[in-house]
Design a protein around this motif. Structure first.
Motif, PDB file in Angstrom:
ATOM      1  N   ARG A  46     -39.737 108.901   1.875  1.00 46.86           N
ATOM      2  CA  ARG A  46     -40.123 107.604   2.435  1.00 46.86           C
ATOM      3  C   ARG A  46     -40.327 106.573   1.333  1.00 46.86           C
ATOM      4  N   LYS A  47     -40.788 107.025   0.193  1.00 47.01           N
ATOM      5  CA  LYS A  47     -40.942 106.117  -0.939  1.00 47.01           C
ATOM      6  C   LYS A  47     -39.583 105.496  -1.286  1.00 47.01           C
ATOM      7  N   ILE A  48     -38.543 106.318  -1.258  1.00 46.69           N
ATOM      8  CA  ILE A  48     -37.202 105.826  -1.562  1.00 46.69           C
ATOM      9  C   ILE A  48     -36.707 104.894  -0.460  1.00 46.69           C
ATOM     10  N   SER A  49     -36.786 105.336   0.795  1.00 42.69           N
ATOM     11  CA  SER A  49     -36.237 104.507   1.881  1.00 42.69           C
ATOM     12  C   SER A  49     -36.965 103.169   1.980  1.00 42.69           C
ATOM     13  N   ARG A  50     -38.255 103.178   1.780  1.00 36.38           N
ATOM     14  CA  ARG A  50     -39.037 101.939   1.838  1.00 36.38           C
ATOM     15  C   ARG A  50     -38.675 101.009   0.675  1.00 36.38           C
ATOM     16  N   ALA A  51     -38.560 101.570  -0.530  1.00 35.23           N
ATOM     17  CA  ALA A  51     -38.213 100.760  -1.697  1.00 35.23           C
ATOM     18  C   ALA A  51     -36.817 100.160  -1.561  1.00 35.23           C
ATOM     19  N   VAL A  52     -35.878 100.940  -1.073  1.00 37.99           N
ATOM     20  CA  VAL A  52     -34.516 100.445  -0.874  1.00 37.99           C
ATOM     21  C   VAL A  52     -34.533  99.233   0.052  1.00 37.99           C
ATOM     22  N   ALA A  53     -35.250  99.359   1.159  1.00 37.82           N
ATOM     23  CA  ALA A  53     -35.326  98.258   2.128  1.00 37.82           C
ATOM     24  C   ALA A  53     -35.973  97.023   1.516  1.00 37.82           C
ATOM     25  N   ARG A  54     -37.064  97.231   0.779  1.00 37.56           N
ATOM     26  CA  ARG A  54     -37.781  96.103   0.186  1.00 37.56           C
ATOM     27  C   ARG A  54     -36.961  95.448  -0.934  1.00 37.56           C
ATOM     28  N   ILE A  55     -36.226  96.227  -1.685  1.00 37.65           N
ATOM     29  CA  ILE A  55     -35.351  95.668  -2.726  1.00 37.65           C
ATOM     30  C   ILE A  55     -34.225  94.876  -2.070  1.00 37.65           C
ATOM     31  N   LYS A  56     -33.635  95.435  -1.037  1.00 38.63           N
ATOM     32  CA  LYS A  56     -32.540  94.750  -0.337  1.00 38.63           C
ATOM     33  C   LYS A  56     -33.002  93.404   0.231  1.00 38.63           C
ATOM     34  N   GLU A  57     -34.244  93.357   0.704  1.00 40.60           N
ATOM     35  CA  GLU A  57     -34.772  92.123   1.304  1.00 40.60           C
ATOM     36  C   GLU A  57     -35.458  91.205   0.298  1.00 40.60           C
ATOM     37  N   GLY A  58     -35.397  91.567  -0.998  1.00 43.50           N
ATOM     38  CA  GLY A  58     -35.948  90.708  -2.034  1.00 43.50           C
ATOM     39  C   GLY A  58     -37.457  90.767  -2.170  1.00 43.50           C
ATOM     40  N   LEU A  59     -38.077  91.799  -1.623  1.00 39.80           N
ATOM     41  CA  LEU A  59     -39.541  91.933  -1.685  1.00 39.80           C
ATOM     42  C   LEU A  59     -39.991  92.734  -2.902  1.00 39.80           C
ATOM     43  N   ASP A  60     -39.119  93.580  -3.448  1.00 40.37           N
ATOM     44  CA  ASP A  60     -39.401  94.371  -4.639  1.00 40.37           C
ATOM     45  C   ASP A  60     -38.171  94.358  -5.537  1.00 40.37           C
ATOM     46  N   THR A  61     -38.343  94.809  -6.781  1.00 39.06           N
ATOM     47  CA  THR A  61     -37.213  94.831  -7.710  1.00 39.06           C
ATOM     48  C   THR A  61     -36.951  96.208  -8.314  1.00 39.06           C
ATOM     49  N   LYS A  62     -37.933  97.114  -8.241  1.00 38.04           N
ATOM     50  CA  LYS A  62     -37.796  98.419  -8.888  1.00 38.04           C
ATOM     51  C   LYS A  62     -38.357  99.530  -8.016  1.00 38.04           C
TER      52      LYS A  62
END
Length: 196
Positions: A46-62
């Motif tokens: 879930r850490k990966i799937s959540r980060a991927v989504a947030r990076i794709k939407e510009g909410l996170d970078t790493k």
């Protein structure tokens, strides 16, 4: 190899003990990693799937991860719940391993998740020593042949589909967060923004 794992071993044997000593209808389901969008955010899937989504939407970078080479047997949680139900429908209680019988690395999970949204994981993932486990289990792989034979249970959702289910669910959450963030920034008067 962890306090969590030790507690599971205790739970297994206390269940066997009560079943044999008091004739309770008690089954052990030895469930390998079972994932879904409901998985806690600190679990690597879930850490990966959540980060991927947030990076794709510009909410996170790493995305910071530990051991990319650890191999896990990942299955779809709703199917594992069905297996639990099937255990309880048997004439006699018993113990069953529930697993997919295939293993994938954390790196494969990240690769699949990022590629699902058109991104290269190598541009966003960094290794953080804090996430290296002191007593790592390199390979988890289950044999659910007994469940297949006696419960007529087999996993249907394959690894790639599982990853996509999780990323898609987190994408929906991330899109809502981004829309809310955009709305808030637009609704703050410009004179207040300069003081924020």
């Amino acid at each position: 190899r962890s306090p969590y794992g030790c507690a599971k071993v205790y739970a297994y044997w206390i269940t066997v003990n009560y079943r044999e000593a008091y004739s309770l209808f008690a089954c052990n389901g030895i469930l390998f990693n079972h994932e879904s969008p409901r998985r806690g955010e600190t679990f690597v899937s879930r850490k990966i799937s959540r980060a991927v989504a947030r990076i794709k939407e510009g909410l996170d970078t790493k995305l910071f991860l530990g051991n990319l080479k650890a191999k896990r047997d990942w299955g779809y949680a709703p199917e594992y719940v069905e297996a639990m139900w099937r255990m309880l429908q048997q004439e006699n209680p018993d113990d069953y391993v529930i697993a997919t019988g295939e293993t994938h690395t954390v790196e494969e999970f990240a690769t699949e998740a990022f590629s699902h949204v058109g991104l290269d994981w190598r541009k966003y993932v960094e290794i953080d020593p804090r996430y290296m486990r002191p007593s790592e289990v390199d390979l988890l792989l289950g044999d659910a042949s007994k469940a297949a034979k006696e419960l007529k249970w087999k996993p249907r959702v394959k690894f790639q589909e599982l990853v996509r289910i999780m990323v898609d669910a987190d994408l929906e959450i991330a899109r809502q967060e981004r829309m809310l963030s955009d709305h808030r920034s637009k609704s703050v008067p410009s004179r207040l923004k300069s003081h924020a």
